[in-house]
Design a protein around this motif. Structure first.
Motif, short mmCIF file in Angstrom:
data_model
loop_
_atom_site.label_atom_id
_atom_site.label_comp_id
_atom_site.label_asym_id
_atom_site.label_seq_id
_atom_site.Cartn_x
_atom_site.Cartn_y
_atom_site.Cartn_z
N GLY A 96 4.62 -3.94 -21.76
CA GLY A 96 3.46 -4.71 -21.31
C GLY A 96 2.49 -3.84 -20.54
O GLY A 96 1.26 -3.95 -20.71
N ILE A 97 3.01 -2.96 -19.69
CA ILE A 97 2.16 -2.04 -18.93
C ILE A 97 1.42 -1.11 -19.87
O ILE A 97 0.22 -0.85 -19.70
N LEU A 98 2.13 -0.59 -20.89
CA LEU A 98 1.48 0.31 -21.85
C LEU A 98 0.36 -0.41 -22.60
O LEU A 98 -0.71 0.17 -22.85
N GLY A 99 0.61 -1.66 -22.97
CA GLY A 99 -0.41 -2.43 -23.69
C GLY A 99 -1.65 -2.64 -22.84
O GLY A 99 -2.79 -2.48 -23.33
N MET A 100 -1.47 -3.00 -21.57
CA MET A 100 -2.62 -3.19 -20.69
C MET A 100 -3.35 -1.88 -20.43
O MET A 100 -4.58 -1.86 -20.33
N ALA A 101 -2.60 -0.79 -20.33
CA ALA A 101 -3.23 0.52 -20.12
C ALA A 101 -4.11 0.90 -21.30
O ALA A 101 -5.20 1.46 -21.13
N GLU A 102 -3.66 0.56 -22.52
CA GLU A 102 -4.46 0.84 -23.71
C GLU A 102 -5.77 0.04 -23.70
O GLU A 102 -6.83 0.54 -24.09
N ILE A 103 -5.67 -1.23 -23.25
CA ILE A 103 -6.87 -2.06 -23.16
C ILE A 103 -7.86 -1.46 -22.14
O ILE A 103 -9.07 -1.41 -22.38
N LEU A 104 -7.33 -1.00 -21.00
CA LEU A 104 -8.18 -0.39 -19.98
C LEU A 104 -8.83 0.89 -20.51
O LEU A 104 -9.99 1.18 -20.20
N MET A 105 -8.08 1.66 -21.30
CA MET A 105 -8.64 2.89 -21.87
C MET A 105 -9.81 2.59 -22.78
O MET A 105 -10.81 3.32 -22.81
N GLU A 106 -9.70 1.51 -23.56
CA GLU A 106 -10.74 1.16 -24.52
C GLU A 106 -11.96 0.53 -23.85
O GLU A 106 -13.08 0.64 -24.37
N SER A 107 -11.73 -0.15 -22.72
CA SER A 107 -12.83 -0.88 -22.09
C SER A 107 -13.33 -0.22 -20.81
O SER A 107 -14.13 -0.82 -20.08
N ALA A 108 -12.87 1.00 -20.54
CA ALA A 108 -13.28 1.69 -19.30
C ALA A 108 -14.79 1.90 -19.27
O ALA A 108 -15.40 2.29 -20.26
#
Length: 265
Positions: A96-108
């Protein structure tokens, strides 16, 4: 034995293979180790580790005089099961943490925010790798590690591992290359995932312990068994190497060759 062992158990999945190897080593005078359940004097089967080797100083005959040790590893087995269960439970929130981190990377919104998210993601992936290794270790100990054999392209697999570490090697000023002999077939039958896992561990260590020079992944055909040809994978580096005394400590649990607080690696 003082515990009064009564019988061996064949509950563990690799019992027959271990017993066959055990008998072969006894016949040829080679040391052996075997983990198995042994019935103790109270009638309960408990995990024990059997280690034996021929005493060559005493016995000069054609038969072998054996000396060995049998020690309880019941606590170790329970600890391995506990660690495996905990590791399995940790993987769910970690994904779950990895998934949220990927979202943050894309929307930074800024490069700094993207850098922070990428750092979290990379650290999470490293932790996930450790957890997967722990689970694999517990499966190996339990004799339940299954191989998934299928046809795969050995050239593509080796080159993908080299490519994976190319940036890391370049950062340290190292050259990483692969050498696959011409007589190696492109398509072979095996567990590509496990081969990639082993090569990744070896290449990662080779880069870690090399300050200059190169890391080479070599694949050759082992023709010692003409009826059953197998591939030989070699990872060669120009690192610090090991002394004879240090080699004897390999594969021992909780042992590092350089255990000092100021170690370089």
């Amino acid at each position: 034995s003082q515990e009064g062992f009564l019988a061996l158990s064949n509950e563990n999945a690799n019992y027959e293979a271990q017993l066959t190897e055990w008998k072969l080593r006894v016949q040829t005078g080679r040391p052996f180790q075997m983990d198995t359940k042994i019935q103790c004097q109270d009638g309960v089967f408990r995990w024990h580790r059997i280690f034996a080797q021929p005493n060559k100083e005493i016995d000069a005959r054609s038969d072998y005089l054996w000396c060995g040790v049998i020690r309880s590893i019941e606590t170790e087995k329970h600890l391995i099961d506990l660690v495996a269960n905990v590791s399995h439970e940790i993987r769910t929130p970690l994904n779950g943490i990895l998934g949220m981190a990927e979202i943050l990377m894309e929307s930074a919104q800024s490069e700094r925010d993207r850098h922070y998210a990428t750092t979290i993601h990379d650290a999470g992936k490293s932790l996930l790798t450790v957890l997967n290794d722990v689970l694999d270790f517990s499966k190996i100990e339990a004799g339940k590690l299954l191989l998934d054999s299928h046809d795969f392209d050995v050239v593509r697999l080796v080159e993908s591992v080299a490519e994976l570490f190319s940036n890391q090697a370049r950062t340290k000023g190292l050259t990483i290359a692969s050498l696959i002999e011409a007589n190696i077939p492109r398509q072979i039958l095996g567990d590509a995932g496990r081969i990639r896992q082993v090569l990744t561990n070896f290449v990662g260590n080779a880069i870690k312990f090399s300050e200059s020079g190169e890391v080479l992944i070599k694949v050759s055909l082992d023709e010692s068994k003409p009826d059953d040809p197998q591939l030989k994978f070699i990872v060669k580096d120009t690192g610090i190497g090991l002394s004879e005394d240090e080699i004897s400590q390999l594969f021992q649990p909780f042992v590092q060759i350089d255990g000092s607080l100021t170690r370089a690696h």
